[in-house]
Design a protein around this motif. Structure first.
Motif, PDB file in Angstrom:
ATOM      1  N   ILE A 140      32.061 -54.990-117.722  1.00 21.96           N
ATOM      2  CA  ILE A 140      32.579 -53.558-118.115  1.00 21.96           C
ATOM      3  C   ILE A 140      31.498 -53.351-119.060  1.00 21.96           C
ATOM      4  CG2 ILE A 140      33.616 -54.640-120.227  1.00 21.96           C
ATOM      5  CD1 ILE A 140      35.871 -52.862-119.258  1.00 21.96           C
ATOM      6  N   PHE A 141      31.232 -51.837-118.822  1.00 23.84           N
ATOM      7  CA  PHE A 141      30.089 -51.263-119.668  1.00 23.84           C
ATOM      8  C   PHE A 141      30.729 -49.969-120.354  1.00 23.84           C
ATOM      9  CE2 PHE A 141      25.499 -49.206-119.152  1.00 23.84           C
ATOM     10  CZ  PHE A 141      25.254 -49.338-120.417  1.00 23.84           C
ATOM     11  N   ASN A 143      30.693 -46.836-123.225  1.00 24.43           N
ATOM     12  CA  ASN A 143      29.666 -46.137-124.105  1.00 24.43           C
ATOM     13  C   ASN A 143      30.565 -45.129-124.637  1.00 24.43           C
ATOM     14  OD1 ASN A 143      28.493 -45.562-120.871  1.00 24.43           O
ATOM     15  ND2 ASN A 143      27.738 -47.168-122.462  1.00 24.43           N
ATOM     16  N   ASN A 145      30.629 -42.129-127.848  1.00 25.46           N
ATOM     17  CA  ASN A 145      30.138 -41.264-128.747  1.00 25.46           C
ATOM     18  C   ASN A 145      31.106 -40.561-129.834  1.00 25.46           C
ATOM     19  OD1 ASN A 145      27.450 -41.260-127.411  1.00 25.46           O
ATOM     20  ND2 ASN A 145      28.580 -40.322-125.669  1.00 25.46           N
ATOM     21  N   LEU A 220      29.008 -54.992-122.103  1.00 23.79           N
ATOM     22  CA  LEU A 220      28.197 -54.287-123.461  1.00 23.79           C
ATOM     23  C   LEU A 220      29.074 -52.935-123.676  1.00 23.79           C
ATOM     24  CD1 LEU A 220      24.531 -53.979-122.265  1.00 23.79           C
ATOM     25  CD2 LEU A 220      25.319 -55.488-123.678  1.00 23.79           C
ATOM     26  N   THR A 222      28.355 -49.667-126.126  1.00 27.13           N
ATOM     27  CA  THR A 222      27.528 -48.905-127.277  1.00 27.13           C
ATOM     28  C   THR A 222      28.260 -48.126-127.879  1.00 27.13           C
ATOM     29  OG1 THR A 222      26.827 -47.235-125.458  1.00 27.13           O
ATOM     30  CG2 THR A 222      25.546 -49.201-125.217  1.00 27.13           C
ATOM     31  N   ASN A 224      27.451 -44.758-130.352  1.00 28.29           N
ATOM     32  CA  ASN A 224      26.667 -43.726-130.913  1.00 28.29           C
ATOM     33  C   ASN A 224      27.403 -42.974-131.958  1.00 28.29           C
ATOM     34  OD1 ASN A 224      24.394 -44.503-129.422  1.00 28.29           O
ATOM     35  ND2 ASN A 224      25.252 -42.929-127.827  1.00 28.29           N
ATOM     36  N   ASP A 232      28.787 -34.902-129.533  1.00 28.47           N
ATOM     37  CA  ASP A 232      30.173 -34.964-129.059  1.00 28.47           C
ATOM     38  C   ASP A 232      30.834 -36.217-129.261  1.00 28.47           C
ATOM     39  OD1 ASP A 232      29.833 -32.473-127.334  1.00 28.47           O
ATOM     40  OD2 ASP A 232      28.228 -33.261-125.899  1.00 28.47           O
ATOM     41  N   THR A 236      33.281 -43.332-122.230  1.00 28.93           N
ATOM     42  CA  THR A 236      33.472 -43.830-120.668  1.00 28.93           C
ATOM     43  C   THR A 236      33.350 -45.373-120.630  1.00 28.93           C
ATOM     44  OG1 THR A 236      31.809 -41.911-120.127  1.00 28.93           O
ATOM     45  CG2 THR A 236      31.878 -43.560-118.560  1.00 28.93           C
ATOM     46  N   GLN A 238      32.976 -47.920-117.785  1.00 33.14           N
ATOM     47  CA  GLN A 238      32.601 -48.246-116.612  1.00 33.14           C
ATOM     48  C   GLN A 238      33.024 -49.681-116.087  1.00 33.14           C
ATOM     49  OE1 GLN A 238      28.493 -47.402-115.890  1.00 33.14           O
ATOM     50  NE2 GLN A 238      28.378 -46.306-117.608  1.00 33.14           N
ATOM     51  N   GLY A 239      33.860 -49.753-114.958  1.00 33.02           N
ATOM     52  CA  GLY A 239      34.170 -50.952-114.614  1.00 33.02           C
ATOM     53  C   GLY A 239      33.555 -50.942-113.080  1.00 33.02           C
ATOM     54  N   LEU A 240      33.859 -52.054-112.150  1.00 28.23           N
ATOM     55  CA  LEU A 240      33.185 -52.143-110.910  1.00 28.23           C
ATOM     56  C   LEU A 240      34.064 -51.492-109.978  1.00 28.23           C
ATOM     57  CD1 LEU A 240      32.606 -56.075-110.916  1.00 28.23           C
ATOM     58  CD2 LEU A 240      31.010 -54.341-111.512  1.00 28.23           C
ATOM     59  N   LYS A 242      36.462 -48.937-111.074  1.00 22.94           N
ATOM     60  CA  LYS A 242      37.001 -47.466-111.586  1.00 22.94           C
ATOM     61  C   LYS A 242      36.157 -47.047-112.647  1.00 22.94           C
ATOM     62  CE  LYS A 242      41.353 -49.053-112.255  1.00 22.94           C
ATOM     63  NZ  LYS A 242      41.214 -50.690-112.538  1.00 22.94           N
ATOM     64  N   LYS A 243      36.210 -46.011-112.884  1.00 24.20           N
ATOM     65  CA  LYS A 243      35.739 -45.535-114.106  1.00 24.20           C
ATOM     66  C   LYS A 243      36.864 -44.560-114.809  1.00 24.20           C
ATOM     67  CE  LYS A 243      33.116 -41.698-113.476  1.00 24.20           C
ATOM     68  NZ  LYS A 243      31.855 -40.846-112.928  1.00 24.20           N
ATOM     69  N   VAL A 245      37.241 -41.886-118.093  1.00 20.98           N
ATOM     70  CA  VAL A 245      36.180 -40.867-118.938  1.00 20.98           C
ATOM     71  C   VAL A 245      37.381 -40.145-119.777  1.00 20.98           C
ATOM     72  CG1 VAL A 245      34.628 -38.884-118.718  1.00 20.98           C
ATOM     73  CG2 VAL A 245      34.626 -40.693-116.937  1.00 20.98           C
TER      74      VAL A 245
ATOM     75  N   PHE B 141      18.564 -37.109-132.136  1.00 23.56           N
ATOM     76  CA  PHE B 141      19.340 -38.159-131.475  1.00 23.56           C
ATOM     77  C   PHE B 141      19.526 -37.746-130.145  1.00 23.56           C
ATOM     78  CE2 PHE B 141      23.605 -40.736-132.523  1.00 23.56           C
ATOM     79  CZ  PHE B 141      23.181 -41.589-131.840  1.00 23.56           C
ATOM     80  N   GLN B 149      26.886 -46.752-109.507  1.00 19.28           N
ATOM     81  CA  GLN B 149      26.976 -47.966-108.670  1.00 19.28           C
ATOM     82  C   GLN B 149      26.241 -47.926-107.537  1.00 19.28           C
ATOM     83  OE1 GLN B 149      30.962 -49.133-107.272  1.00 19.28           O
ATOM     84  NE2 GLN B 149      30.844 -50.993-108.275  1.00 19.28           N
ATOM     85  N   PHE B 209      23.354 -53.786-115.806  1.00 26.94           N
ATOM     86  CA  PHE B 209      23.598 -52.504-116.861  1.00 26.94           C
ATOM     87  C   PHE B 209      22.888 -53.087-117.935  1.00 26.94           C
ATOM     88  CE2 PHE B 209      27.900 -54.447-116.670  1.00 26.94           C
ATOM     89  CZ  PHE B 209      28.041 -54.923-118.014  1.00 26.94           C
ATOM     90  N   MET B 228      25.505 -51.291-111.345  1.00 31.36           N
ATOM     91  CA  MET B 228      26.579 -51.993-110.661  1.00 31.36           C
ATOM     92  C   MET B 228      28.078 -51.375-111.264  1.00 31.36           C
ATOM     93  SD  MET B 228      26.320 -55.519-112.937  1.00 31.36           S
ATOM     94  CE  MET B 228      27.897 -56.138-112.944  1.00 31.36           C
ATOM     95  N   THR B 229      28.228 -50.583-112.124  1.00 27.03           N
ATOM     96  CA  THR B 229      29.481 -50.124-112.681  1.00 27.03           C
ATOM     97  C   THR B 229      29.551 -48.584-112.441  1.00 27.03           C
ATOM     98  OG1 THR B 229      28.684 -49.848-114.731  1.00 27.03           O
ATOM     99  CG2 THR B 229      29.797 -51.755-114.493  1.00 27.03           C
ATOM    100  N   HIS B 230      30.674 -48.143-112.297  1.00 29.33           N
ATOM    101  CA  HIS B 230      30.973 -46.601-111.711  1.00 29.33           C
ATOM    102  C   HIS B 230      30.662 -45.710-113.282  1.00 29.33           C
ATOM    103  CE1 HIS B 230      32.601 -46.936-108.033  1.00 29.33           C
ATOM    104  NE2 HIS B 230      33.298 -47.912-108.208  1.00 29.33           N
ATOM    105  N   LYS B 243      22.566 -28.175-130.173  1.00 33.77           N
ATOM    106  CA  LYS B 243      22.973 -29.556-129.160  1.00 33.77           C
ATOM    107  C   LYS B 243      22.492 -28.977-127.727  1.00 33.77           C
ATOM    108  CE  LYS B 243      27.381 -29.819-128.142  1.00 33.77           C
ATOM    109  NZ  LYS B 243      28.702 -30.356-128.436  1.00 33.77           N
TER     110      LYS B 243
END
Lengths: 322, 322
Positions: A140-141, A143, A145, A220, A222, A224, A232, A236, A238-240, A242-243, A245, B141, B149, B209, B228-230, B243
């Motif tokens: 899983i990733f 992100n 903000n 990971l 992240t 910000n 903003d 998000t 991110q899975g393998l 689905k996504k 958002v 920034f 993917q 990722f 690899m992820t969505h 911005k």
């Protein structure tokens, strides 16, 4: 359950607006150093008690809500706990782990509960996201903000040294905004195995904007955050398969989209103000003595606090409270 | 100017489609180990030459375009350069800085030019962004996402070891997608003073990722990439006054929005395919002998390469070419 409020800032108004929707909680008083301000606040909400003396308020309530600047949480909490009252403390619960560990010890000694006002994990949308990720099980990733130029930044530029950008009040982007992302990550994935923090530091010694990376065995996160630039607030996941958002911040998750097999579903199921979910859950924990959930929440608060402190250390942000 | 192509992959088709729009460039031939494939490719575009021998192609052209997998760039470039022909090499130009420095040396020796096919800085939208940031002068920034993917991820899961996820071919998310973000950052802000890289590594040893942070004296750039992820491909530039948000990747910047004083302007001025801008600029540099611009581009390629290599080292990604 009778509630007393410490401080009359914006966040105290938000708290009282949310508490109105939870019938088991009655906010009955407020304390603030300036008695006139306390009275003015009390009049707005028809509170019985307006005082400049915390002791007076404590006698009449079961639980205290503390919305003061970060660095003041610890000293106030000690007073409240030793007077055997529960306390709800704004995020981040303390300035460092030493303070939090001491508060936890004290609370056990005096048989009271301490809560960090972190609503994220009590939001219905958060719980839906948790369920949606159950079948991901894999990498899983995430992100996140949380970037918003603060009105106070102009005060900073004008040399007025606003609390929110000072080490004296344990301020900065990570402690004010990033903390929501850290709570989100910890509630979802637990304790990271490694963290990294990069920050743009103001001349006050706090971060104006920063990036925090939390490393997990299979993922990971992240984060910000910024209080000085125009950005903003969104996230998000991110899975393998689905996504997910959201165009809203992790602190409220007002709605989100799930994208899977090229189909998008919009989830918009939260029908009350987001802080109300937190206060309902808090009342449930206290009234049913759900110690298991309580301890899980507190353990997450401790992990969050360890992350924040470790992050600060990496870039040399030192608070007055340290 | 006569152009020869090495390799018949997707990217060679893209190159040839773009080259059609630049009348000064005539693609006349292709080489590939498999003669049948070379012939099939040549027939599609009515190219004069189809050969399995690079030497044959080199005799008839002024410049070579190399769209082979990353790890093969270096050996091919050496052959092309020593035969005194210019070369355009796909991103990343080499697998490491040692290879790139050697190519630069060789190119001087043989009086030819080497170009990395990094179109970012030649896009009109990139130039507009540069101008828009001129009055920012202050802290900045930047958050870049390039997450998609890959079809090849399923080949990886099936144990087929596709090139793009192997260290043998210098693959992974950073080298395939993150590299665009690094080029964007370096073209805009130059060499960072510090970098940090966190990666989720596949069992092939490359990153599936990853998150890269570039630290500048007055700013931070974060680059999330995933194969690899969505995920999404977009970017946000946060300034103190404005911005800039694009819902497209930094590799193409098909359009972007500028938000300032609560007003949003949408910029959509690129009226030709984005690679065409790059090829026009490349032809201009060669035909006008604009060595200053050429050297600036190559110097940026070297900075990008140093960043990529340093990032890899932080997480222990070792390529066969190292």
């Amino acid at each position: 359950m009778k509630v007393g409020i410490i401080g009359t800032g914006d966040i105290s108004h938000e708290f009282i607006d949310a508490a109105k929707h939870v019938k088991q909680l009655q906010v009955i008083g407020v304390t603030q150093r300036n008695l006139e301000k306390a009275q003015f606040f009390a009049d707005q909400y028809q509170l019985e008690i307006a005082t400049d003396n915390l002791g007076d308020l404590l006698q009449s309530v079961d639980i205290i809500y503390c919305g003061l600047p970060n660095s003041l949480h610890y000293e106030i909490a000690k007073q409240v706990i030793t007077q055997k009252k529960h306390i709800i403390i704004e995020k981040p619960i303390t300035s460092n782990t030493k303070e939090l560990k001491h508060l936890i010890e004290l609370s056990k000694e005096h048989d009271v509960l301490i809560f960090e006002a972190s609503r994220v994990s009590t939001l219905p949308h958060f719980k839906l996201i948790e369920e949606l990720l159950e079948d991901e099980q894999d990498e899983i990733f995430i992100n996140i903000n949380f970037c918003k130029q603060s009105r106070k930044y102009f005060a900073y530029l004008a040399g007025q040294n606003p609390n929110t950008f000072t080490t004296k009040y344990s301020g900065g982007a990570l402690y004010d905004l990033g903390v929501y992302g850290v709570h989100f990550a910890v509630a979802l994935l637990g304790k990271p195995q490694q963290i990294h923090f990069s920050a743009y530091k103001l001349n006050t010694g706090t971060d104006g904007f920063s990036s925090l990376i939390l490393e997990y065995p299979k993922g990971l996160v992240t984060i910000n955050s910024s209080k000085m630039t125009h950005g903003d607030s969104n996230f998000t996941i991110q899975g393998l398969k689905k996504k997910i958002v959201s165009h809203f911040s992790v602190s409220t998750i007002d709605s989100f989209e799930v994208i899977e097999n090229h189909e998008t579903s919009t989830i918009n199921n939260q029908n009350q103000e987001n802080m109300v979910y937190y206060l309902e859950e808090l009342y449930r924990i206290i009234s049913t003595q759900d110690i298991k959930t309580y301890e899980k929440q507190l353990s997450n608060s401790l992990i969050v606090q360890e992350i924040l402190e470790a992050a600060r250390k990496q870039v040399g942000i030192v608070f007055k409270n340290d």
